[in-house]
Design a protein around this motif. Structure first.
Motif, PDB file in Angstrom:
ATOM      1  N   SER A 188       0.919  -1.128   0.153  1.00 60.64           N
ATOM      2  CA  SER A 188      -0.036  -0.143  -0.074  1.00 60.64           C
ATOM      3  C   SER A 188       0.917   1.308   0.154  1.00 60.64           C
ATOM      4  CB  SER A 188      -0.836  -0.025   1.316  1.00 60.64           C
ATOM      5  OG  SER A 188      -0.377   0.236   2.113  1.00 60.64           O
ATOM      6  N   HIS A 189       0.081   2.453  -0.279  1.00 61.10           N
ATOM      7  CA  HIS A 189       1.216   3.689  -0.435  1.00 61.10           C
ATOM      8  C   HIS A 189       1.560   3.876   0.891  1.00 61.10           C
ATOM      9  CE1 HIS A 189      -2.598   4.903   1.142  1.00 61.10           C
ATOM     10  NE2 HIS A 189      -2.702   6.211   0.575  1.00 61.10           N
ATOM     11  N   SER A 190       1.056   3.355   1.953  1.00 64.93           N
ATOM     12  CA  SER A 190       1.753   3.805   3.263  1.00 64.93           C
ATOM     13  C   SER A 190       3.011   2.603   3.790  1.00 64.93           C
ATOM     14  CB  SER A 190       0.778   3.718   4.376  1.00 64.93           C
ATOM     15  OG  SER A 190       0.210   2.470   4.602  1.00 64.93           O
ATOM     16  N   GLY A 191       3.214   1.754   2.747  1.00 58.64           N
ATOM     17  CA  GLY A 191       4.172   1.009   3.031  1.00 58.64           C
ATOM     18  C   GLY A 191       3.979  -0.662   3.602  1.00 58.64           C
ATOM     19  N   LYS A 192       2.587  -0.852   3.726  1.00 58.63           N
ATOM     20  CA  LYS A 192       2.178  -1.812   4.233  1.00 58.63           C
ATOM     21  C   LYS A 192       2.200  -3.081   3.337  1.00 58.63           C
ATOM     22  CE  LYS A 192      -1.282  -0.544   7.882  1.00 58.63           C
ATOM     23  NZ  LYS A 192      -0.382  -1.226   8.959  1.00 58.63           N
ATOM     24  N   PRO A 193       2.925  -4.074   3.624  1.00 58.82           N
ATOM     25  CA  PRO A 193       2.592  -5.355   2.613  1.00 58.82           C
ATOM     26  C   PRO A 193       1.317  -5.802   2.281  1.00 58.82           C
ATOM     27  CG  PRO A 193       3.793  -5.915   4.710  1.00 58.82           C
ATOM     28  CD  PRO A 193       3.379  -4.556   4.968  1.00 58.82           C
ATOM     29  N   ILE A 194       1.136  -6.083   1.040  1.00 56.40           N
ATOM     30  CA  ILE A 194      -0.215  -6.784   0.825  1.00 56.40           C
ATOM     31  C   ILE A 194       0.031  -8.054   0.063  1.00 56.40           C
ATOM     32  CG2 ILE A 194      -2.240  -6.497  -1.082  1.00 56.40           C
ATOM     33  CD1 ILE A 194      -1.774  -3.375  -0.919  1.00 56.40           C
ATOM     34  N   PHE A 195       0.830  -8.204  -0.598  1.00 53.12           N
ATOM     35  CA  PHE A 195       1.290  -9.482  -1.230  1.00 53.12           C
ATOM     36  C   PHE A 195       2.825  -9.681  -1.584  1.00 53.12           C
ATOM     37  CE2 PHE A 195       1.754 -12.102  -5.033  1.00 53.12           C
ATOM     38  CZ  PHE A 195       1.143 -13.319  -4.615  1.00 53.12           C
ATOM     39  N   SER A 196       3.189 -10.733  -1.392  1.00 59.88           N
ATOM     40  CA  SER A 196       4.617 -11.163  -1.847  1.00 59.88           C
ATOM     41  C   SER A 196       4.581 -12.472  -2.534  1.00 59.88           C
ATOM     42  CB  SER A 196       5.704 -11.190  -0.942  1.00 59.88           C
ATOM     43  OG  SER A 196       6.877 -11.635  -1.211  1.00 59.88           O
ATOM     44  N   ALA A 209       8.345  -1.569   3.477  1.00 64.59           N
ATOM     45  CA  ALA A 209       8.436   0.084   3.781  1.00 64.59           C
ATOM     46  C   ALA A 209       9.733   0.590   2.739  1.00 64.59           C
ATOM     47  CB  ALA A 209       8.869   0.318   5.169  1.00 64.59           C
ATOM     48  N   THR A 210      10.866  -0.071   2.613  1.00 60.37           N
ATOM     49  CA  THR A 210      11.805   0.194   1.811  1.00 60.37           C
ATOM     50  C   THR A 210      11.373   0.458   0.635  1.00 60.37           C
ATOM     51  OG1 THR A 210      13.283  -1.001   3.162  1.00 60.37           O
ATOM     52  CG2 THR A 210      14.185  -0.253   1.183  1.00 60.37           C
ATOM     53  N   LEU A 211      10.700  -0.485   0.022  1.00 63.46           N
ATOM     54  CA  LEU A 211       9.870  -0.057  -1.444  1.00 63.46           C
ATOM     55  C   LEU A 211       9.183   1.101  -1.470  1.00 63.46           C
ATOM     56  CD1 LEU A 211       8.950  -3.760  -2.492  1.00 63.46           C
ATOM     57  CD2 LEU A 211      11.020  -2.494  -3.511  1.00 63.46           C
ATOM     58  N   GLN A 212       8.512   1.186  -0.464  1.00 63.85           N
ATOM     59  CA  GLN A 212       7.415   2.519  -0.432  1.00 63.85           C
ATOM     60  C   GLN A 212       8.341   3.661  -0.286  1.00 63.85           C
ATOM     61  OE1 GLN A 212       6.953   4.553   2.281  1.00 63.85           O
ATOM     62  NE2 GLN A 212       5.203   5.643   1.460  1.00 63.85           N
ATOM     63  N   ALA A 213       9.444   3.847   0.544  1.00 63.75           N
ATOM     64  CA  ALA A 213      10.371   4.858   0.842  1.00 63.75           C
ATOM     65  C   ALA A 213      10.863   5.407  -0.579  1.00 63.75           C
ATOM     66  CB  ALA A 213      11.478   4.466   1.594  1.00 63.75           C
ATOM     67  N   ILE A 214      11.495   4.242  -1.373  1.00 64.01           N
ATOM     68  CA  ILE A 214      11.950   4.581  -2.786  1.00 64.01           C
ATOM     69  C   ILE A 214      10.614   5.362  -3.835  1.00 64.01           C
ATOM     70  CG2 ILE A 214      12.734   3.607  -5.033  1.00 64.01           C
ATOM     71  CD1 ILE A 214      14.031   1.485  -3.107  1.00 64.01           C
ATOM     72  N   ILE A 215       9.662   4.736  -3.781  1.00 61.53           N
ATOM     73  CA  ILE A 215       8.579   5.252  -4.722  1.00 61.53           C
ATOM     74  C   ILE A 215       8.408   6.699  -4.069  1.00 61.53           C
ATOM     75  CG2 ILE A 215       6.512   4.823  -5.530  1.00 61.53           C
ATOM     76  CD1 ILE A 215       6.732   1.848  -5.095  1.00 61.53           C
ATOM     77  N   ASN A 284      -8.597   5.522   5.285  1.00 61.91           N
ATOM     78  CA  ASN A 284      -7.740   5.042   6.081  1.00 61.91           C
ATOM     79  C   ASN A 284      -6.513   4.808   5.469  1.00 61.91           C
ATOM     80  OD1 ASN A 284      -6.263   4.042   8.222  1.00 61.91           O
ATOM     81  ND2 ASN A 284      -7.253   2.227   8.537  1.00 61.91           N
ATOM     82  N   PRO A 285      -5.483   5.695   5.361  1.00 63.33           N
ATOM     83  CA  PRO A 285      -4.242   5.212   4.601  1.00 63.33           C
ATOM     84  C   PRO A 285      -3.345   3.992   5.186  1.00 63.33           C
ATOM     85  CG  PRO A 285      -4.300   7.694   5.203  1.00 63.33           C
ATOM     86  CD  PRO A 285      -5.294   6.897   5.931  1.00 63.33           C
ATOM     87  N   LYS A 286      -3.820   3.620   6.424  1.00 61.55           N
ATOM     88  CA  LYS A 286      -3.024   2.298   6.893  1.00 61.55           C
ATOM     89  C   LYS A 286      -3.895   1.125   6.806  1.00 61.55           C
ATOM     90  CE  LYS A 286       0.168   5.092   9.527  1.00 61.55           C
ATOM     91  NZ  LYS A 286       0.633   5.415  10.945  1.00 61.55           N
ATOM     92  N   PHE A 287      -5.014   1.358   6.033  1.00 59.59           N
ATOM     93  CA  PHE A 287      -5.801   0.277   5.524  1.00 59.59           C
ATOM     94  C   PHE A 287      -5.311  -1.235   5.345  1.00 59.59           C
ATOM     95  CE2 PHE A 287      -8.224  -2.255   2.434  1.00 59.59           C
ATOM     96  CZ  PHE A 287      -9.136  -2.769   3.310  1.00 59.59           C
ATOM     97  N   ASP A 288      -5.316  -2.237   5.988  1.00 61.02           N
ATOM     98  CA  ASP A 288      -4.582  -3.380   5.732  1.00 61.02           C
ATOM     99  C   ASP A 288      -5.251  -4.395   4.595  1.00 61.02           C
ATOM    100  OD1 ASP A 288      -3.164  -5.468   5.706  1.00 61.02           O
ATOM    101  OD2 ASP A 288      -3.102  -6.178   7.934  1.00 61.02           O
ATOM    102  N   MET A 289      -4.817  -4.317   3.629  1.00 61.38           N
ATOM    103  CA  MET A 289      -5.642  -5.013   2.411  1.00 61.38           C
ATOM    104  C   MET A 289      -5.508  -6.757   2.433  1.00 61.38           C
ATOM    105  SD  MET A 289      -5.669  -3.678  -1.497  1.00 61.38           S
ATOM    106  CE  MET A 289      -5.640  -5.036  -2.676  1.00 61.38           C
ATOM    107  N   THR A 290      -4.259  -6.998   3.131  1.00 58.23           N
ATOM    108  CA  THR A 290      -3.848  -8.581   2.870  1.00 58.23           C
ATOM    109  C   THR A 290      -5.172  -9.271   3.236  1.00 58.23           C
ATOM    110  OG1 THR A 290      -2.141  -7.612   4.142  1.00 58.23           O
ATOM    111  CG2 THR A 290      -1.920  -9.882   3.603  1.00 58.23           C
TER     112      THR A 290
END
Lengths: 621, 511
Positions: A188-196, A209-215, A284-290
């Motif tokens: 998610s745009h807040s850096g929460k993992p949804i899927f790997s 969170a690192t990926l989110q930080a880069i984007i 809710n930007p921190k919504f957990d979609m997982t």
């Protein structure tokens, strides 16, 4: 199940750790350092250089991941997703608030459709996951190295491949995880993992969170990151509103292909949830979609697998099961009949191939929607066991709303899909299916399908050496023994070809011939086609008209017109002149023959043969 | 991060401990100061230097972050390029933990469509030339861990280098229109048998002139290499330097004369107002503390009456004001060499003499020059005359109907259609060629540049009907654009075959 899946599952080469095996202990110390360092480098700049936007804190996010799962934001989806399921659901609480059904009484357990196709998948996917997850790197390497010698052809690879998430116990500190050839991440745009694709999402919170930080860092600078290249690795980014998708790959696929795969990954998520999930992030930007994607591992793993064998994933076209025109017309007639009664699209499918597809809408079904829908149905075991009525969204048709799919398997390969917008149409569609089934049985369509499967597709060996034969020459004229689909190669060193009709959005692909006999070789050819396609259709310079490419593996010839595209692979020693001649012959020497040898391979019910003939008016030079 | 345009920077990796001499920005937050300090220490060069520090740190942060990130998956080759919507960041690690990054703005309107490898070659060239004159960055850092010495050298050197790309106030970097050029390679003069014998005899005479000093000689005609006794790498570096600052074309243009034809950089004229760009923008680096030699400074070379090229870049002898002889480092042997340049009309002769073997220093150089004038000048005149007679002029290497680039990677040599002829190609053809080259570059990088490079042939008929062709075999590459419409693939192949047979000794022919 567990032991079976570990021994017989056909390993996707992408699973295989890339490069020489390194000492697992090496660099582990530096691994922790690496992520911390990146976090520091990016986030501290963001914080300390007066960019005071929120930076995802690894620790905080991880906490929230654990606590937020059951919070109300996921119920947004519940209320937005139409609940039309009938029958009993065997869902765990984790796999989706939104799948709890409003119970509708149905007579008899056998006629009760599953509440949704993938609901019953939990057992399969988790079983596979635990089995494969137990594989260590070495075991995995052994299994993948043996695949090259098995002589298995791609379609058998498909049938042997077992969907499900692999290597669930890994995380970014594992060397084996880092060496996987192709990762897919959704966050998610807040850096929460949804899927790997590999590893445990929760354990990958810091990496996410690192990926989110880069984007975000690049976005804060008013730009948008697309690609990072490092040695053989590519990191491809795709931002879809509040959802970030990332692919990290060392498969040497072109950027455009990887980006297209991320688009399809997003499309598969939309197919399951609709795009209205974005609203949850707005609230809710921190919504957990997982949790919303719980139980869908098999769907995604099957999609990733298709990226290494299914040309539909880069051609954006679908393929049909070869059938006599009369058979296809018989199927189309009854589907057309049904579609007049509130069915938006009706399709009879054989695995990923279309037997017949009709639609009440003027807009044809987008091939990507068809690919994602077929993948969703094919990878969900529960659809096979009973008739089902499942809410699904077609991303290209309407990404914001659910349609309802009535799904019924006539046999192990052949299934019917009826799409409607009416959530109460289950019994009506059931009646439709009974009518369709009766007609199909009476007109021998189902047996013709079985015959076609056993005969296999087009064989390059059957291409006439002299241009005297009429169309139909590429087909088997007489039934061949079951599963002897590997040929010896066609004239002029032709090994394989794909023909795509632009007007029909359909393609045909020949059976693999010697020496493209094993999965490794087939995958290599698939990747070569992918590159060729990307090169021909480059955004800045394409579409090119013709391309001849020769390397140590193949001679490839590609020919693109407004009407069709032809991709042909030859022996690397093939003569250029004869390769051109063969391509022209493939297509038809005389005007009246143009492409007609492919007639039985296309679903041309609505286009008519005249349109089809119009496709065929060019000649490669 | 504020918007940024073209930036070039050199940073060094984490782990180096030295104090920054960069003036710190006034920041009130006490916690921030040590961090900023640490980050700024990493920057050895940044252009534009007037970009606010937070913006500079943003670029450094992103670059460093991605180098670290990509090492997770690709420890052996970290970040090479970042492609964003509006910018490309091109990375090059010339020495361990020393990184050069070039950030360019992409724009279709301004034709800012680049090939990554072409941009990386600029970074490579900067570094190669830098170490030729100043030694490696790491050695400089070791010499003075504060980094001030390195920064001063890098700043003046790179800014002097970049002036060649300045058009007005903008940098004009090689874009898709330069896809039939190969920077970082040498262009050779083709000579007849008779002339070759004369040249060989001249090389022998130059050798005997240098006697027992184990020196090297390089001979250029116009902007083309005639002969060299150096290794390919050192030849390339010296060739680059000569065509940038020494050849008759450069000397005549910098002395205010009309710019003559340049094989390499046609149309690139030196704008005097940029000459002191380095000095002006270096003011905040306090480089007055360091004696910085600026080998790339414009207008500093001139031809003396005796035919020898002179410059005061390396200073003058105290007392008699005679310029000190330039010195440079050879990459292969790591020996420090005196550079002695002689020019007669279109012929430039470079002699490299080891400093260690010239015991009496400048005196020895003077006697060497004297010897050359006395014993070799006749030979030089003769060779010049012969080469001038056989020289076909600006379009000597034009092949009718073809627009081509031929690269011999092993020898670092290339030959291409004259720039004036390449400009006749349409934008579509050049864009298609640019993309084909990008694809071939990728294949090459993935093959790790091994010796067993695969044979490759790509023939594309672009949408404008032009044939865009790339062929690679055994370290050699051939790129051709044929714009004759309505020709078939077989015709195009035949044309390539003919070209290969006639101009490439059949290297790209089938049989």
């Amino acid at each position: 199940m567990t032991s079976h899946s570990s021994s017989s599952s056909f390993p996707d080469n992408d699973d295989e750790p890339a490069g020489p095996k390194r000492n697992t202990d090496d660099n582990i110390g530096s691994i922790d350092y690496s992520l911390d360092a990146i976090e520091n480098q990016l986030s501290s700049i963001a914080l300390k250089t007066s960019i005071d936007g929120e930076r995802p804190s690894v620790a905080d996010d991880h906490h929230e991941l654990l606590t937020e799962t059951a919070k109300g934001s996921s119920r947004e989806i519940e209320s937005e997703r139409p609940i039309n399921s009938t029958g009993e659901s065997n869902l765990s609480t984790e796999t989706g608030v939104w799948r709890n059904s409003s119970e509708v009484e149905v007579d008899g357990a056998t006629s009760s459709p599953c509440s949704s196709g993938y609901a019953g998948e939990m057992g399969t996917s988790s079983g596979t996951a635990s089995a494969s997850g137990a594989d260590d790197v070495q075991q995995h390497r052994n299994s993948s190295s043996s695949e090259g010698n098995n002589g298995e052809v791609l379609h058998s690879a498909q049938s042997q491949w077992v969907p499900g998430k692999r290597h669930v116990d890994e995380d970014d500190t594992c060397m084996s995880w880092r060496q996987r050839k192709k990762h897919f991440f959704v966050l998610s745009h807040s850096g929460k993992p949804i899927f790997s694709r590999y590893g445990n999402e929760h354990k990958l919170a810091g990496f996410s969170a690192t990926l989110q930080a880069i984007i975000s860092f690049v976005e804060d600078g008013g730009d948008r990151v697309h690609l990072v290249r490092a040695g053989k690795h590519q990191v491809v980014f795709l931002v879809k509103g509040p959802i970030y998708l990332v692919c990290i790959s060392c498969t040497e696929e072109p950027y455009e292909s990887l980006q297209g795969q991320l688009e399809l990954l997003h499309g598969q998520m939309v197919l399951i949830l609709t795009k209205s999930v974005n609203r949850c992030f707005e609230k809710n930007p921190k919504f957990d979609m997982t949790p919303l994607l719980g139980g869908t591992d098999a769907v995604f793993s099957s999609l990733f697998h298709s990226f290494s064998w299914n040309p539909a994933s880069f051609l954006h076209a679908y393929t049909c099961l070869p059938l006599p025109c009369t058979t296809r017309q018989a199927a189309a007639a009854i589907l057309q009949d049904v579609s007049d009664s509130g069915v938006i699209y009706a399709m009879l499918m054989c695995k990923y191939k279309v037997v017949s597809l009709v639609g009440a809408q003027k807009a044809p079904l987008h091939p990507d929607d068809l690919l994602l829908l077929a993948n969703f149905i094919m990878s969900s075991e529960s659809f096979r066991t009973s008739e089902s009525f499942s809410p699904i969204c077609l991303p290209r048709y309407n990404s914001m709303a659910f349609l309802h799919a009535y799904i019924y398997y006539f046999d192990v390969d052949t299934y019917l899909v009826l799409l409607t917008s009416n959530s109460d149409a289950f019994f009506h569609l059931k009646d439709c299916r009974i009518r369709i089934e009766t007609v199909l049985l009476h007109s021998n369509v189902l047996s013709d399908i079985q015959r076609s499967i056993s005969e296999g597709g087009m064989h390059v060996e059957n291409l006439p050496l002299y241009p005297s034969n009429r169309y139909g020459s590429l087909f088997h004229t007489e039934p061949k023994p079951h599963e002897t689909s590997v040929g010896t190669g066609g004239p002029g060193g032709l090994w394989h070809f794909i023909y795509r009709s632009m007007n029909l959005d359909q393609y045909i692909s020949s059976q693999f011939s010697s020496p493209i006999t094993n999965y490794k070789n087939q995958k290599r050819l698939y990747r070569a086609y992918q590159k060729l396609h990307a090169s021909m259709h480059h955004q800045q310079t394409g579409p090119h008209k013709t391309q001849f490419k020769k390397d140590d593996n193949y001679v490839l010839l590609c020919w693109v017109t407004q009407e069709f595209e032809l991709y042909a692979a030859f022996d690397p020693l093939a003569d250029k002149g004869s390769a051109i001649k063969i391509c022209n012959r493939l297509y038809g020497e005389k005007d009246e023959d143009k492409g007609m040898q492919f007639e039985n391979n296309f679903n041309i019910v609505f286009k008519g043969t005249t349109d089809f003939k119009c496709d065929m008016q060019a000649k490669v030079e | 991060m504020p918007p940024y345009r073209k930036q070039i920077l050199i940073g060094r990796g984490r782990g180096d401990q030295f104090q920054s001499i960069v003036e710190l920005p006034k920041v009130n937050d006490k916690e921030v100061v040590p961090w900023v300090c640490e980050e700024l220490e990493k920057i050895l060069f940044f252009h534009p230097a007037d970009l606010p520090f937070p913006a500079q740190l943003s670029v450094i942060g992103l670059s460093e972050g991605l180098i670290t990130f990509t090492r997770i998956f690709s420890p052996e080759a970290a970040c090479e390029v970042i492609e964003a919507e509006m910018h490309s960041h091109v990375f090059f690690e010339p020495e361990p933990d020393i990184w050069m990054v070039m950030v360019v703005e992409k724009s279709k309107e301004t034709e800012a469509i680049f090939r990554t490898e072409a941009l990386r070659t600029i970074l490579k060239e900067i570094h190669s030339l830098f170490i030729m004159f100043h030694g490696s960055i790491r050695v400089l850092l070791d010499k003075e861990p504060g980094g001030g010495l390195t920064r001063s050298h890098l700043h003046t050197f790179i800014m002097d280098y970049l002036t060649d790309f300045l058009m007005g106030n903008k940098f004009v970097l090689p874009n898709f229109r330069d896809s039939l050029k190969e920077r970082g390679t040498v262009q050779m003069l083709t000579v007849g048998r008779e002339a070759a014998i004369e040249v060989q005899s001249l090389v022998g005479a130059l050798d005997s002139c240098m006697a027992n000093t184990l020196g090297y000689s390089v001979i250029l005609f116009q902007d083309l290499l005639v002969s060299t006794t150096l290794s390919p790498e050192d030849t390339t570096n010296l060739f680059s330097y000569s065509t940038l600052r020494l050849t008759p074309r450069v000397l005549s243009s910098s002395s205010g004369g009309t710019s003559t034809w340049s094989y390499l950089r046609k149309g690139t004229t030196f704008v005097p107002s940029h000459a002191d760009l380095a000095s002006r923008s270096a003011s905040n680096l306090s480089d007055e503390n360091y004696r910085v030699v600026r080998p790339l400074q414009h207008g500093k070379w001139s031809k003396g009456k005796d035919g020898f090229l002179v410059t005061d870049i390396w200073g003058v002898e105290v007392g008699n004001l005679v310029p000190t002889t330039p010195t440079l480092w050879l990459q292969q042997t790591e020996h420090k060499m005196y550079l002695c340049s002689y020019q007669h009309k279109s012929l430039t002769i470079l002699l490299l003499i080891p400093v260690t073997s010239m015991l009496n220093g400048e005196e020895g150089i003077t006697s060497l020059k004297q010897q050359l004038l006395e014993n070799v000048s006749t030979k030089i005149f003769k060779v010049e005359e012969k080469l001038a007679k056989g020289w076909g002029g600006e379009n000597a290497y034009h092949v009718k109907g073809y627009r081509y680039l031929l690269v011999d990677g092993d020898r670092c040599v290339s030959r291409a259609s004259p720039p004036g002829k390449v400009t006749t190609l349409t934008k579509e053809s050049l864009l298609a060629m640019n993309k084909v080259r990008e694809d071939v570059d990728l294949e090459k990088r993935r093959g790790n540049g091994g010796d067993d490079e695969k044979d490759l042939e790509i023939c594309i008929r672009a949408k404008n009907n032009a044939w865009v062709i790339a062929k690679g075999t055994r370290g050699k590459e051939l790129y051709i654009v044929l714009e004759k419409a309505n020709e078939t693939l077989l015709y195009a192949s035949e044309a390539i075959e003919k070209f290969s047979d006639r101009y490439c000794n059949g290297a790209f022919s089938l049989d």
